[in-house]
Design a protein around this motif. Structure first.
Motif, PDB file in Angstrom:
ATOM      1  N   VAL A   6       0.835  -1.212   0.000  1.00 10.17           N
ATOM      2  CA  VAL A   6       0.000   0.000   0.000  1.00 10.17           C
ATOM      3  C   VAL A   6       0.863   1.252   0.000  1.00 10.17           C
ATOM      4  N   VAL A   7       1.891   1.271   0.844  1.00 12.96           N
ATOM      5  CA  VAL A   7       2.793   2.432   0.900  1.00 12.96           C
ATOM      6  C   VAL A   7       3.506   2.625  -0.433  1.00 12.96           C
ATOM      7  N   TYR A   8       3.975   1.539  -1.004  1.00 13.77           N
ATOM      8  CA  TYR A   8       4.725   1.627  -2.271  1.00 13.77           C
ATOM      9  C   TYR A   8       3.853   2.176  -3.399  1.00 13.77           C
ATOM     10  N   LEU A   9       2.616   1.697  -3.483  1.00 10.81           N
ATOM     11  CA  LEU A   9       1.759   2.089  -4.599  1.00 10.81           C
ATOM     12  C   LEU A   9       1.204   3.506  -4.454  1.00 10.81           C
ATOM     13  N   ASN A  10       1.149   4.027  -3.241  1.00  6.42           N
ATOM     14  CA  ASN A  10       0.485   5.318  -3.021  1.00  6.42           C
ATOM     15  C   ASN A  10       1.406   6.421  -2.536  1.00  6.42           C
ATOM     16  N   SER A  11       2.679   6.132  -2.375  1.00  6.30           N
ATOM     17  CA  SER A  11       3.608   7.161  -1.911  1.00  6.30           C
ATOM     18  C   SER A  11       4.168   7.948  -3.087  1.00  6.30           C
ATOM     19  N   SER A  12       4.324   9.266  -2.872  1.00  9.40           N
ATOM     20  CA  SER A  12       4.925  10.114  -3.913  1.00  9.40           C
ATOM     21  C   SER A  12       6.443  10.082  -3.855  1.00  9.40           C
ATOM     22  N   LYS A  13       7.009   9.535  -2.780  1.00  6.87           N
ATOM     23  CA  LYS A  13       8.467   9.413  -2.656  1.00  6.87           C
ATOM     24  C   LYS A  13       8.879   8.088  -3.292  1.00  6.87           C
ATOM     25  N   ILE A  14       9.113   8.124  -4.591  1.00  9.12           N
ATOM     26  CA  ILE A  14       9.322   6.885  -5.354  1.00  9.12           C
ATOM     27  C   ILE A  14      10.563   6.133  -4.885  1.00  9.12           C
ATOM     28  N   SER A  15      11.672   6.847  -4.737  1.00 14.45           N
ATOM     29  CA  SER A  15      12.921   6.190  -4.362  1.00 14.45           C
ATOM     30  C   SER A  15      12.823   5.575  -2.971  1.00 14.45           C
ATOM     31  N   ALA A  16      12.300   6.336  -2.000  1.00 16.03           N
ATOM     32  CA  ALA A  16      12.189   5.826  -0.631  1.00 16.03           C
ATOM     33  C   ALA A  16      11.202   4.665  -0.554  1.00 16.03           C
ATOM     34  N   SER A  17      10.071   4.774  -1.275  1.00 12.45           N
ATOM     35  CA  SER A  17       9.072   3.701  -1.230  1.00 12.45           C
ATOM     36  C   SER A  17       9.609   2.413  -1.859  1.00 12.45           C
ATOM     37  N   LYS A  18      10.500   2.557  -2.838  1.00  9.91           N
ATOM     38  CA  LYS A  18      11.112   1.365  -3.463  1.00  9.91           C
ATOM     39  C   LYS A  18      11.945   0.597  -2.433  1.00  9.91           C
ATOM     40  N   TRP A  19      12.788   1.320  -1.692  1.00 11.65           N
ATOM     41  CA  TRP A  19      13.626   0.661  -0.685  1.00 11.65           C
ATOM     42  C   TRP A  19      12.771   0.153   0.484  1.00 11.65           C
ATOM     43  N   PHE A  20      11.670   0.846   0.760  1.00 15.02           N
ATOM     44  CA  PHE A  20      10.796   0.418   1.854  1.00 15.02           C
ATOM     45  C   PHE A  20      10.161  -0.930   1.543  1.00 15.02           C
ATOM     46  N   ILE A  21       9.636  -1.094   0.337  1.00 13.09           N
ATOM     47  CA  ILE A  21       8.979  -2.366   0.005  1.00 13.09           C
ATOM     48  C   ILE A  21      10.004  -3.503  -0.082  1.00 13.09           C
ATOM     49  N   ILE A  22      11.232  -3.176  -0.495  1.00  7.77           N
ATOM     50  CA  ILE A  22      12.288  -4.207  -0.497  1.00  7.77           C
ATOM     51  C   ILE A  22      12.575  -4.657   0.934  1.00  7.77           C
ATOM     52  N   LEU A  23      12.668  -3.681   1.867  1.00 11.64           N
ATOM     53  CA  LEU A  23      12.918  -4.013   3.275  1.00 11.64           C
ATOM     54  C   LEU A  23      11.785  -4.865   3.846  1.00 11.64           C
ATOM     55  N   ILE A  24      10.544  -4.492   3.565  1.00  6.24           N
ATOM     56  CA  ILE A  24       9.387  -5.236   4.091  1.00  6.24           C
ATOM     57  C   ILE A  24       9.343  -6.649   3.516  1.00  6.24           C
ATOM     58  N   TYR A  25       9.574  -6.770   2.212  1.00  7.67           N
ATOM     59  CA  TYR A  25       9.545  -8.092   1.578  1.00  7.67           C
ATOM     60  C   TYR A  25      10.671  -8.976   2.106  1.00  7.67           C
ATOM     61  N   ILE A  26      11.842  -8.400   2.317  1.00  7.66           N
ATOM     62  CA  ILE A  26      12.962  -9.182   2.869  1.00  7.66           C
ATOM     63  C   ILE A  26      12.595  -9.710   4.257  1.00  7.66           C
ATOM     64  N   THR A  27      12.016  -8.830   5.097  1.00  9.29           N
ATOM     65  CA  THR A  27      11.631  -9.241   6.453  1.00  9.29           C
ATOM     66  C   THR A  27      10.585 -10.356   6.404  1.00  9.29           C
TER      67      THR A  27
END
Length: 666
Positions: A47-68
């Motif tokens: 949800v954060v990745y698809l709706n955030s305007s901070k593209i670069s930060a949201s990309k690393w965020f979803i990678i971190l969440i998926y890794i966890t």
């Protein structure tokens, strides 16, 4: 969302379902709790990745969440292969956490950041070796690695605290606390309290990690960077169709081809990878082909126009030099004049007459030419050489012969010729700049006819504004300054009157320059986009006398480079949005952000904390005049193949985002 890679989301989901089904068949204990928690993390991250305007930060965020999520899932595996995979991800997780933190909090990615990254990668490599040894004591390296990442995040926060806005520093502090709350229970229970706590408590300690994505969502909502505008009905239809197709495929595989559920899901996984990979490849090649075709068309048109304009430019320079020579002769009768001009670091003779008729620069010692008024020797005679300066840079020289009446030059004559040299340089340099601008504006648009008319109209208005500003600068202002200089040089007993006239000219000069900035900011070519917008922000803040506590923040790289042909459009758009916010929002703070993505797309965010508005409701009630400025901007951005989005929050202000693709300077 168009620039985000969403194909990996269903692929990850299918692969996770395969893994869960396989582990369940192996009777893995504790799987259910980890599956629920992993799915919860993935939902938040997606949800954060698809709706955030901070593209670069949201990309690393979803990678971190998926890794966890994958670490939790793989720890339930029936063999050491799955444990090994989870430990590889464990060594990467702290590095991804640090990179996400830096992107999310807008910490400068400079030398210190790179040093921290290198240190973490080395630490990650050593941690990986230690974890893959499956030695109980060496596994403590993971916790040291995690503490390193947390320490670097906190260290960089304090390092750049004084260089960032107060609100951003507060969000950094909140995020640092969230990381500590998320990870310290896991670290402490597996190290210092390991002998005192049960294994079940140690396993559940990782669930505190949920604090991090919740806090990230909270910060994004408060910063108006997470606006969930989803068409749920449409998504529900798509989800039902997709699930139906998947169910039919799996039933076919199980009951017709006698494949197991795992085998059916694996086939579906492979098909999904092939499908989304083909889409990516197709999009890449389509973009490349379109780019090549457009570049070829623009190059051919550019070459045609360059040839045409070069001929016109050379003819214009020749005519202009003749007029300058006639003007000099009318001012002071001389037996010859010579104008030497520099272009692209090479000198050439622009005008020569009289005693300088046969002079050749190849045979002439150009070392005699200085940056100050001096005399030079030519044919055993000395002549005055006046440097032609523009913004304290020597662009050429005016060399004058002797007076026809054989008289010597007086100080008054020298002063006249100095002013004349400055005027000549101003004219020639302005001509050169205009020619350079014309060359940069050469383009061949491939657009619809109505879009072409809109762009043509905007460019025509822009050209009129620019020409009028140049007229004010080159004609009116120069005349005012010339009269002011002559007034200052007058010897008169009426000093008060003289000073009053001089002061009036100074005020008039200041007033005209301010008006020129409103019409067309010359600072765009001199100082660039960032400085021009910064000056404009200060000007509007001063003019907003009814809002003395208003704060206007500009967040952008000082050396931000955008296409020359889009500079004024971007400047005017930001100005219009800023004026709207000041006039209607009743905001305490307005934030302007300009960010260039790696794919050369400029993101413009204008965010205020004032009262929001419902543009859809206004348009339904035919109150177009309330938003005519926004509608005009939207039309112009659409003509540029850009995107215009209003993320409105009636309680916390308005967030307007504009995305404009750059095509490169010509």
């Amino acid at each position: 969302m168009n620039n985000k890679l969403i194909g990996f989301i269903p692929i990850n989901a299918i692969l996770m379902i395969i893994t869960i089904v396989y582990f369940n068949n192996q009777n893995s204990s504790g799987l259910a709790n980890d599956v629920i928690f992993s799915c919860f993390l993935i939902c938040i991250g997606t949800v954060v990745y698809l709706n955030s305007s901070k593209i670069s930060a949201s990309k690393w965020f979803i990678i971190l969440i998926y890794i966890t999520a994958w670490i939790l899932l793989l720890l339930n595996g029936p063999s050491r292969i799955f444990f090994g995979l989870s430990r590889i991800l464990m060594s990467l997780a702290p590095i991804v956490l640090f990179i996400f933190f830096v992107h999310f909090t807008n910490i400068p990615r400079k030398r210190l950041y790179k040093k921290c990254c290198v240190s973490l990668w080395i630490s990650g490599f050593l941690t990986l070796i230690a974890l893959l040894s499956f030695n109980e004591y060496l596994s403590y390296c993971l916790f040291i690695h995690l503490l390193f990442a947390i320490f670097y995040c906190i260290y960089l926060s304090f390092k750049y605290k004084s260089k960032q806005r107060k609100i951003l520093s507060r969000y950094q502090t909140i995020l640092n606390l969230a990381m500590l709350v998320s990870l310290l229970p896991f670290i402490i229970t597996h190290t210092f309290l390991r002998k005192f706590l049960s294994e079940e408590v140690q396993l559940y300690s990782i669930y505190t990690f949920v604090a991090l994505p919740i806090v990230v969502g909270y910060i994004l909502i408060n910063r108006n960077e997470l606006q969930i505008g989803i068409n749920y009905r449409f998504l529900a239809k798509i989800a039902l169709i997709t699930l139906g197709e998947v169910a039919i495929f799996i039933i076919f595989c199980i009951y017709v081809t006698d494949l197991s559920l795992i085998q059916s899901l694996l086939i579906l996984f492979v098909v999904s990878i092939i499908y989304f990979s083909s889409l990516l490849i197709q999009r890449h090649f389509s973009t490349q082909q379109l780019y090549i075709v457009n570049q070829t068309k623009e190059k051919l048109e550019k070459e045609r126009l360059e040839i045409l304009q070069r001929i016109t430019y050379d003819s214009y320079l020749s005519t202009l030099s003749n007029l300058i020579n006639q003007f000099i002769q009318k001012t002071i009768s001389l037996n010859g004049t010579l104008i030497i001009w520099k272009e692209n670091h090479q000198s050439f003779i622009l005008e020569q007459s009289g005693v300088f008729e046969h002079l050749s620069l190849k045979k002439y010692n150009q070392n005699q030419l200085k940056s100050t008024l001096h005399t030079i020797t030519f044919g055993q005679k000395q002549y005055f050489s006046f440097p032609l300066k523009y913004k304290n840079i020597v662009n050429g020289w005016l060399i004058i012969g002797q007076k026809l009446n054989k008289e010597k030059f007086t100080p008054e004559d020298i002063n006249k010729i100095t002013i004349l040299a400055d005027t000549i340089c101003e004219i020639l340099k302005t001509t050169e700049i205009l020619h350079g601008n014309q060359q940069r504006y050469i383009q061949l648009p491939s657009i619809k006819y109505d879009e072409y008319l809109n762009i043509t109209l905007v460019q025509k208005v822009e050209e009129i504004r620019r020409n009028f500003a140049l007229y004010l600068h080159d004609d009116i202002l120069q005349s005012i300054l010339a009269v002011k200089n002559m007034t200052e040089s007058l010897v008169t007993p009426q000093k008060d009157t003289q000073q009053l006239i001089i002061t009036t000219f100074q005020d008039l000069n200041k007033s005209i320059r301010e008006k020129m900035f409103d019409i067309y900011p010359s600072t765009l070519s001199d100082l660039g986009l960032y400085q021009s917008i910064s000056i404009m922000c200060e000007k509007l803040k001063r003019e907003a006398v009814h809002q003395p506590h208003l704060k206007i923040r500009l967040e952008a790289e000082p050396l931000l480079e955008v296409d020359n042909k889009l500079q004024y459009t971007i400047f005017r758009t930001v100005k219009e949005l800023l004026q709207n916010a000041i006039k209607h929002a009743q905001a305490n703070e307005i934030r302007i952000s300009l960010n260039m993505l790696n794919n050369r797309i400029l993101i413009i965010d204008v965010i205020d904390d004032g009262k929001g508005f419902d543009i859809a409701a206004d348009l339904e009630k035919n109150r177009y005049t309330n938003h005519i400025g926004l509608l005009t901007i939207k039309q112009e951005i659409n003509d540029l193949q850009g995107e215009f989005t209003i993320k409105n929050n009636m309680e916390s202000g308005t967030h307007i985002q504009i995305r404009i693709p750059m095509k490169g300077n010509e």
